[in-house]
Motif scaffolding. Structure first.
Motif, PDB file in Angstrom:
ATOM      1  N   THR A 136       0.841  -1.203   0.000  1.00 21.54           N
ATOM      2  CA  THR A 136       0.000   0.000   0.000  1.00 21.54           C
ATOM      3  C   THR A 136       0.870   1.245   0.000  1.00 21.54           C
ATOM      4  N   PRO A 137       0.607   2.206  -0.894  1.00 19.10           N
ATOM      5  CA  PRO A 137       1.414   3.424  -0.919  1.00 19.10           C
ATOM      6  C   PRO A 137       1.396   4.169   0.415  1.00 19.10           C
ATOM      7  N   VAL A 138       2.564   4.655   0.819  1.00 17.07           N
ATOM      8  CA  VAL A 138       2.708   5.483   2.021  1.00 17.07           C
ATOM      9  C   VAL A 138       3.260   6.827   1.581  1.00 17.07           C
ATOM     10  N   ILE A 139       2.527   7.890   1.884  1.00 20.80           N
ATOM     11  CA  ILE A 139       2.872   9.251   1.449  1.00 20.80           C
ATOM     12  C   ILE A 139       3.215  10.093   2.672  1.00 20.80           C
ATOM     13  N   LEU A 140       4.386  10.707   2.669  1.00 20.28           N
ATOM     14  CA  LEU A 140       4.783  11.603   3.754  1.00 20.28           C
ATOM     15  C   LEU A 140       4.412  13.040   3.421  1.00 20.28           C
ATOM     16  N   GLY A 141       4.030  13.793   4.437  1.00 25.21           N
ATOM     17  CA  GLY A 141       3.787  15.226   4.291  1.00 25.21           C
ATOM     18  C   GLY A 141       4.048  15.912   5.621  1.00 25.21           C
ATOM     19  N   GLY A 142       3.749  17.189   5.698  1.00 28.56           N
ATOM     20  CA  GLY A 142       3.959  17.924   6.942  1.00 28.56           C
ATOM     21  C   GLY A 142       5.359  18.511   7.019  1.00 28.56           C
ATOM     22  N   ILE A 143       5.553  19.359   8.018  1.00 28.69           N
ATOM     23  CA  ILE A 143       6.793  20.137   8.081  1.00 28.69           C
ATOM     24  C   ILE A 143       8.009  19.267   8.372  1.00 28.69           C
ATOM     25  N   GLU A 144       7.859  18.222   9.192  1.00 29.82           N
ATOM     26  CA  GLU A 144       9.012  17.377   9.508  1.00 29.82           C
ATOM     27  C   GLU A 144       9.590  16.749   8.244  1.00 29.82           C
ATOM     28  N   ALA A 145       8.737  16.168   7.416  1.00 30.04           N
ATOM     29  CA  ALA A 145       9.197  15.539   6.177  1.00 30.04           C
ATOM     30  C   ALA A 145       9.657  16.598   5.178  1.00 30.04           C
ATOM     31  N   SER A 146       8.912  17.692   5.090  1.00 28.26           N
ATOM     32  CA  SER A 146       9.215  18.751   4.130  1.00 28.26           C
ATOM     33  C   SER A 146      10.639  19.274   4.305  1.00 28.26           C
ATOM     34  N   LEU A 147      11.050  19.490   5.547  1.00 26.53           N
ATOM     35  CA  LEU A 147      12.368  20.067   5.817  1.00 26.53           C
ATOM     36  C   LEU A 147      13.486  19.037   5.738  1.00 26.53           C
ATOM     37  N   ARG A 148      13.131  17.772   5.586  1.00 24.51           N
ATOM     38  CA  ARG A 148      14.129  16.705   5.533  1.00 24.51           C
ATOM     39  C   ARG A 148      14.106  15.979   4.181  1.00 24.51           C
ATOM     40  N   ARG A 149      13.699  16.688   3.158  1.00 25.55           N
ATOM     41  CA  ARG A 149      13.555  16.018   1.860  1.00 25.55           C
ATOM     42  C   ARG A 149      14.895  15.728   1.195  1.00 25.55           C
ATOM     43  N   LEU A 150      15.952  16.400   1.621  1.00 25.57           N
ATOM     44  CA  LEU A 150      17.300  16.177   1.088  1.00 25.57           C
ATOM     45  C   LEU A 150      18.272  16.011   2.245  1.00 25.57           C
ATOM     46  N   THR A 151      19.521  15.756   1.928  1.00 34.71           N
ATOM     47  CA  THR A 151      20.537  15.614   2.976  1.00 34.71           C
ATOM     48  C   THR A 151      20.510  16.836   3.894  1.00 34.71           C
ATOM     49  N   HIS A 152      20.518  16.609   5.196  1.00 30.83           N
ATOM     50  CA  HIS A 152      20.364  17.695   6.157  1.00 30.83           C
ATOM     51  C   HIS A 152      21.124  17.383   7.438  1.00 30.83           C
TER      52      HIS A 152
END
Length: 619
Positions: A136-152
């Motif tokens: 089943t597809p799992v989709i991330l959203g929200g500020i935590e995921a948004s700010l961690r979309r690349l190496t950080h």
């Protein structure tokens, strides 16, 4: 006041879904926050957006991840996907102080309990769901995921981490404000699997704007083209960033610039033999699109399951109205533009007044609005005079180092909103609780009408919309530090304070100006903090609203703090890093406390600034 039924909220249990006549759900959302059906809470916004599309949506707020996982199983498998948001705040900022101490209260949890969400809920929830429902597809959203979309850089783990997609095993990440990408994703699924079939992870599209995904092959020639045709920007790989801090700093400049462009490049970054692909963001929402999001049928109340429980974050906003999205301030330590963008999208007067009317009908409303604002109090309907120039611009800030000559900073539309709201039946007073950009108020443009409106706004704000204390954020007194913060010179604060004091005398008001300050920001030394203490003493401030700089992902200040280089100049930048260094700066905020005096005197002697001792404590 409308009498609400349980079915007025989105369902949170199987029984509530059955009350709506649903035996199968299309989408199940998991949230790290309590479920408050209000446009300030992201899970409610996404849930109502999908409901308006005719989808059957449920929300599982704060699922228990430590037991037999029944909360993750109780609603079964959705037809389309699981959506996950860690909450309205970054979970680690929510959980820990700048000195990494556990906070005593979680503002987004009933009764403020601090043990109702794990660290990094996006990762924890996604791994559980992928274990239980691998197809089943799992989709991330929200500020935590948004700010961690690349190496950080992760301050709490004190290490550089790859895109959250790698650790969460999620199939897709939606960054920024999610209404448009989530709607397009659902439309894609409808075309792909119809209205009755189940979607699988293989059905995930890779051409939706404002999404990120992991591609199995690092060869960019095998990827679909950039959806907006602007080409690709290839970052240094995660592995290169681990070895070379300067490359991490260089990466961030590109990330920030593309996040704030009208038509951005697609970003590619290799990690562990795969490629993180970040599609460019959508163009800013239209006013009509934003109105539709705010006009959805929210109850504006916490779910009935929380009866007789206090949710602190809801108490703060229950009588407030958000009138726009976006912020063009570009402050170095702030994540707003990384998540909402720098382009201002404002609601119509009709939409705002409709929400105010709904608030006046709430049984415990006494006639006082706590805020008519947004990310900033006074950016409503501001933007470029010539939008074609804005579409070419890469600047992360429209007002630093100087106010852009193309910026329309007219405050008349905002004054019109204030007047219309204050004239409504049931409104005794509307206060402004959002942060005021006094540099916009004091800016002298070539437009005489804009200058006149700024003066009128300043007077109206101070005389009619202050609840005893007006909060502003100079952030520091040192112009050197302020430049690194992308904040205006402290001279502008002096000017604004003179106006504030003058209007208070003229109107016989006894209001206070409450400044916010930050210690340990990159570029700030103990000497800078000592001079801040002397200046604020001279201004007769006993500081209350202060904070230690917290390095959060996806800010220019965090990258400078971690790498030691400014991402735009690659010049070295000093930062206080150890707890001892940070506390040595912080104590200067509290020069007036007897218990701090000895340590401050000793520190001033140590750094060779004994000349400041008599300025703080007399001879």
């Amino acid at each position: 006041m409308k009498e609400h039924q349980l079915t007025d909220w989105l369902p949170t249990t199987k029984k509530e879904a059955e009350l709506r006549g649903w035996d199968k759900l299309d989408v199940i959302l998991f949230s790290g926050d309590a479920y408050v059906d209000h446009p300030s809470f992201g899970a409610a916004v996404i849930g109502r957006t999908l409901e308006a599309m005719g989808l059957k949506v449920a929300i599982v707020p704060q699922p228990n991840w430590r037991d037999d996982l029944r909360d993750f199983k109780k609603l079964g498998r959705p037809r389309l996907f699981f959506g996950i948001s860690a909450g309205c705040m970054d979970s680690m900022v929510n959980k820990y102080t700048a000195n990494k101490r556990l906070r005593s209260e979680d503002a987004y949890t009933p009764d403020g309990r601090h043990d109702m969400r794990p660290e990094y809920p996006s990762i924890v929830y996604a791994n559980i769901l992928k274990e239980l429902y691998p197809d089943t597809p799992v989709i991330l959203g929200g500020i935590e995921a948004s700010l961690r979309r690349l190496t950080h850089y992760d301050y709490w783990a004190d290490r550089v981490r790859p895109s959250i997609l790698t650790e969460s095993k999620a199939d897709l990440l939606i960054y920024g404000m999610g209404e448009k990408p989530i709607a397009d994703l659902c439309r894609h699924f409808s075309e792909k699997v119809g209205d009755t079939q189940e979607a699988s992870a293989n059905d995930i599209p890779h051409d939706i704007l404002q999404t990120a995904y992991l591609a199995g092959k690092p060869d960019k020639d095998q990827l679909p083209p950039n959806p907006n045709g602007e080409g690709d920007l290839i970052l240094f790989s995660h592995e290169e960033c681990l070895k070379d801090k300067k490359k991490q700093a260089q990466n961030f400049r590109h990330i920030e610039e593309e996040s704030n462009r009208y038509a951005a490049a697609r970003i590619l970054q290799q990690v562990d033999g795969r490629t993180v692909v970040v599609n460019p963001p959508y163009h800013p929402m239209t006013q009509g699109e934003l109105d539709r999001s705010f006009d959805l049928p929210y109850t504006r109340l916490p779910h009935p399951k929380y009866k007789n429980k206090r949710i602190p974050a809801y108490d703060m906003i229950k009588f407030s109205v958000n009138i726009h999205r976006g912020c063009f301030g570009g402050c170095a330590f702030c994540t707003i533009s990384a998540h909402q963008g720098k382009f201002i999208v404002s609601r119509s007067k009709e939409s705002i007044l409709k929400e105010v009317k709904a608030i006046t009908e709430m049984p415990d409303f006494k006639g006082y609005l706590s805020d008519l604002g947004g990310p900033s109090a006074n950016m409503y309907r501001m933007g470029g005079k010539d939008e074609t120039l804005c579409r070419k611009c890469r600047r992360p800030s429209c007002i630093h180092p100087k106010v852009c000559p193309n910026l329309n900073a007219d405050h008349r539309p905002l004054l019109d909103i204030y007047h219309a709201v204050d004239a409504m039946p049931g409104i005794k007073k509307s206060f402004i609780g959002s942060g005021v950009r006094y540099d916009l108020l004091l800016h002298k443009s070539k437009d005489a009408n804009a200058n006149k409106s700024a003066a009128e706004y300043t007077r109206e704000l101070i005389v009619r919309h202050v609840s005893g204390r007006l909060k502003v954020a100079p952030e520091h007194t040192s112009d050197k530090v302020l430049y690194l913060m992308r904040k205006p010179s402290f001279e502008l604060f002096y000017e604004f304070k003179r106006i504030f004091d003058k209007l208070n005398r003229e109107e016989n008001l006894r209001q206070q100006l409450i400044p916010y300050f930050i210690s340990s920001h990159p570029g700030c030394t103990e000497e800078d903090m000592a001079e801040l203490a002397v200046i604020t003493k001279r201004l007769d401030f006993h500081l209350e609203q202060v904070q230690d700089f917290t390095p959060t992902p996806m800010t220019v200040a965090t990258e400078a703090w971690y790498t030691g280089f400014h991402p735009y100049t690659l010049e070295p930048v000093y930062s206080a890093k150890t707890q001892k260094e940070k506390l040595a700066q912080r104590m200067f905020f509290f020069w007036y406390k007897p218990e701090e005096r000895r340590a401050i005197v000793n520190e001033l002697k140590r750094i060779g600034r004994s000349d400041l001792i008599p300025k703080l404590y007399g001879r």
